[in-house]
Design a protein around this motif. Sequence first.
Motif, PDB file in Angstrom:
ATOM      1  N   GLU A  86       0.795  -1.223   0.000  1.00 52.12           N
ATOM      2  CA  GLU A  86       0.000   0.000   0.000  1.00 52.12           C
ATOM      3  C   GLU A  86       0.828   1.274   0.000  1.00 52.12           C
ATOM      4  OE1 GLU A  86      -1.163   0.496   4.693  1.00 52.12           O
ATOM      5  OE2 GLU A  86      -2.312  -0.916   3.486  1.00 52.12           O
ATOM      6  N   ASN A  87       2.030   1.255   0.543  1.00 52.05           N
ATOM      7  CA  ASN A  87       2.831   2.475   0.605  1.00 52.05           C
ATOM      8  C   ASN A  87       3.695   2.702  -0.629  1.00 52.05           C
ATOM      9  OD1 ASN A  87       1.775   3.261   3.068  1.00 52.05           O
ATOM     10  ND2 ASN A  87       3.268   2.066   4.208  1.00 52.05           N
ATOM     11  N   THR A  88       3.666   1.759  -1.568  1.00 51.64           N
ATOM     12  CA  THR A  88       4.462   1.938  -2.790  1.00 51.64           C
ATOM     13  C   THR A  88       3.645   1.784  -4.066  1.00 51.64           C
ATOM     14  OG1 THR A  88       5.127  -0.391  -2.756  1.00 51.64           O
ATOM     15  CG2 THR A  88       6.611   1.187  -1.689  1.00 51.64           C
ATOM     16  N   ILE A  89       2.411   1.292  -3.975  1.00 48.64           N
ATOM     17  CA  ILE A  89       1.620   1.080  -5.183  1.00 48.64           C
ATOM     18  C   ILE A  89       1.214   2.429  -5.784  1.00 48.64           C
ATOM     19  CG2 ILE A  89      -0.598   0.880  -3.976  1.00 48.64           C
ATOM     20  CD1 ILE A  89      -1.394  -1.260  -6.039  1.00 48.64           C
ATOM     21  N   THR A  90       1.373   2.555  -7.092  1.00 49.20           N
ATOM     22  CA  THR A  90       0.991   3.758  -7.829  1.00 49.20           C
ATOM     23  C   THR A  90       0.253   3.318  -9.088  1.00 49.20           C
ATOM     24  OG1 THR A  90       2.968   3.830  -9.217  1.00 49.20           O
ATOM     25  CG2 THR A  90       3.112   4.909  -7.052  1.00 49.20           C
ATOM     26  N   TRP A  91      -0.320   4.291  -9.793  1.00 46.44           N
ATOM     27  CA  TRP A  91      -0.946   3.970 -11.073  1.00 46.44           C
ATOM     28  C   TRP A  91       0.094   3.350 -12.009  1.00 46.44           C
ATOM     29  CZ3 TRP A  91      -5.910   4.003 -12.786  1.00 46.44           C
ATOM     30  CH2 TRP A  91      -6.106   3.836 -14.159  1.00 46.44           C
TER      31      TRP A  91
END
Length: 186
Positions: free
Chosen positions: A99-104
């Motif tokens: 959750e702290n690294t996921i991006t589009w």
Amino acid sequence: EQVSVPVAGYFAEIDATEDAFVDNANPTTPQGTQLPQYLYVGARSLQGDICRTYLQFDVSEIPSSATVSLALMHVTRFGGSPAPYFIDTWHELIDNWHENTITWANAPTMFAQAASSRVRVDANTGECIWDVTSNVQGEVDGQLTEVLRGGNPPEGTPNNLAEFWSKEAPRPSSEKPYLQVWYTTP
């Protein structure tokens, strides 16, 4: 949708281990870090803006030999566009996101199949519940990822947004994303 709850066997209630949303208007920003209490689906503002929510659950406590009779996913809406609003859900086979690294830009995009379901977002109660029984039954790595996308109106429609509480929100646990699983073992 009416669901008959099993009376025999075992029951597990599993909280989300990871949850975040991604936004194509900010393709390199990890929104789980920026807005950790909220999960967005739809368009936050502009034409073409798309937000998708990713939910991950550790289902390894369900024995591999178990027969899952029912699995229900729960999220709770706190705001967004007026009803009716529908989200489409997908079972994602790629589970190695955080959750702290996921991006589009780095989010899993290989949706396993057509939408698993279309779920009505209830504007009054805030409850949004859908059946993920087959997804839990078929899970082989102990992690379950579900993706929420705008259904009707479709994603990219300006200012049509469903807002959900995340696992970090200062809310009762019944309002945070969770999974209920009923199963039997041989």
